[in-house]
Design a protein around this motif. Structure first.
Motif, short mmCIF file in Angstrom:
data_model
loop_
_atom_site.label_atom_id
_atom_site.label_comp_id
_atom_site.label_asym_id
_atom_site.label_seq_id
_atom_site.Cartn_x
_atom_site.Cartn_y
_atom_site.Cartn_z
N ASP A 85 0.81 -1.22 0.00
CA ASP A 85 0.00 0.00 0.00
C ASP A 85 0.85 1.27 0.00
O ASP A 85 0.45 2.29 -0.58
N ARG A 86 2.02 1.22 0.66
CA ARG A 86 2.89 2.41 0.67
C ARG A 86 3.28 2.81 -0.74
O ARG A 86 3.19 3.98 -1.13
N THR A 87 3.73 1.82 -1.51
CA THR A 87 4.18 2.10 -2.87
C THR A 87 3.02 2.50 -3.77
O THR A 87 3.14 3.43 -4.58
N ILE A 88 1.90 1.82 -3.63
CA ILE A 88 0.72 2.16 -4.43
C ILE A 88 0.31 3.61 -4.17
O ILE A 88 0.02 4.37 -5.10
N ASN A 89 0.28 3.99 -2.90
CA ASN A 89 -0.09 5.37 -2.56
C ASN A 89 0.94 6.36 -3.09
O ASN A 89 0.60 7.47 -3.52
N GLY A 90 2.22 5.97 -3.06
CA GLY A 90 3.27 6.84 -3.58
C GLY A 90 3.12 7.07 -5.07
O GLY A 90 3.22 8.21 -5.55
N PRO A 145 -10.17 -8.72 5.48
CA PRO A 145 -9.95 -10.07 4.92
C PRO A 145 -9.14 -10.05 3.63
O PRO A 145 -8.70 -11.10 3.15
N PHE A 146 -8.94 -8.86 3.06
CA PHE A 146 -8.19 -8.74 1.80
C PHE A 146 -6.73 -8.38 2.04
O PHE A 146 -5.97 -8.20 1.10
N LYS A 147 -6.34 -8.25 3.31
CA LYS A 147 -4.98 -7.84 3.63
C LYS A 147 -3.98 -8.95 3.33
O LYS A 147 -4.16 -10.10 3.74
#
Length: 240
Positions: A85-90, A145-147
């Motif tokens: 998620d960090r990279t996706i948000n970046g 549940p998708f984590k």
């Protein structure tokens, strides 16, 4: 432009610099004027490092982007299954920051699509921290549940299989866990070592921005072994 103040200007400047900031220089010089001269020398060295640090950061992100594009295609950054998620948000933030040329017919900016936004623009707009994160063990993607855990070392950089070019890109379609082997710019450096190495340019940039001592103040004007050593080490890892 180098700062070359007169003796009178040094005496006027000294009270404006805090004691804690000047203390490392005062401890190795015989007078307050000499301490100020050494401090200003450090300011000049810090300014000189700006070009080297900027080049190191650009070379690193370009080297990584080249390897990822060779393995996963030109729009590798749009493959959410590869990243946490960090990279996706970046990358999402970088996408928003990309400016598009105006359409001559409508006068409005062109729409952003994977076909109209050059990959190089996204690479340039993304923060350096986003690239450093790609060299750690990876975080998580999704919630509840998708984590899922994302292991960059085994999926992004060391995926099963081999080969490069078009063959590698076709294998990448099978998914990140069965994708191509991507050339990690830092192999054979360990995971911790390569991320520490990648963090050195921004760390040096931060020190330069604060005009912290670039090296041991007791070493009179010369080359800072700490700063140049770190950046040369990074260059050697990439120049292979």
């Amino acid at each position: 432009m180098q700062i070359q103040p007169t003796a009178k200007q040094l005496s006027l400047l000294e009270p404006l610099i805090s004691r804690p900031r000047l203390s490392p220089y005062a401890s190795v010089t015989a007078s307050s004027a000499s301490a100020m001269e050494l401090y200003l020398w450090n300011v000049r060295v810090s300014a000189a490092f700006a070009e080297v640090i900027a080049l190191a950061e650009i070379i690193l992100r370009n080297a990584m982007a080249e390897q990822l594009a060779a393995a996963y295609g030109a729009t590798w950054y749009a493959r959410a299954e590869l990243f946490d998620d960090r990279t996706i948000n970046g990358f999402r933030t970088a996408w928003r920051n990309v400016s598009m040329p105006h359409d001559r017919r409508t006068g409005k900016p062109q729409g952003k699509t994977l076909g109209t936004v050059p990959a190089g623009k996204l690479v340039a707009e993304s923060t350096f921290g986003c690239w450093v994160n790609l060299l750690d063990k990876g975080g998580t993607r999704g919630e509840g549940p998708f984590k899922k855990n994302v292991d960059y070392d085994s999926t992004l950089w060391r995926g099963a299989g081999g080969g490069r070019g078009q063959q590698s890109r076709s294998r990448a379609a099978a998914g990140p866990g069965r994708g191509p082997r991507v050339e990690d710019p830092f192999r054979p450096a360990g995971l911790v070592d390569r991320q520490r190495l990648a963090r050195r340019p921004p760390s040096a940039r931060s020190r330069r921005g604060r005009f912290d001592p670039c090296g041991n103040p007791s070493r009179l004007p010369g080359v800072s072994s700490h700063g140049t050593g770190a950046l040369c080490h990074l260059r050697k890892k990439l120049d292979r």
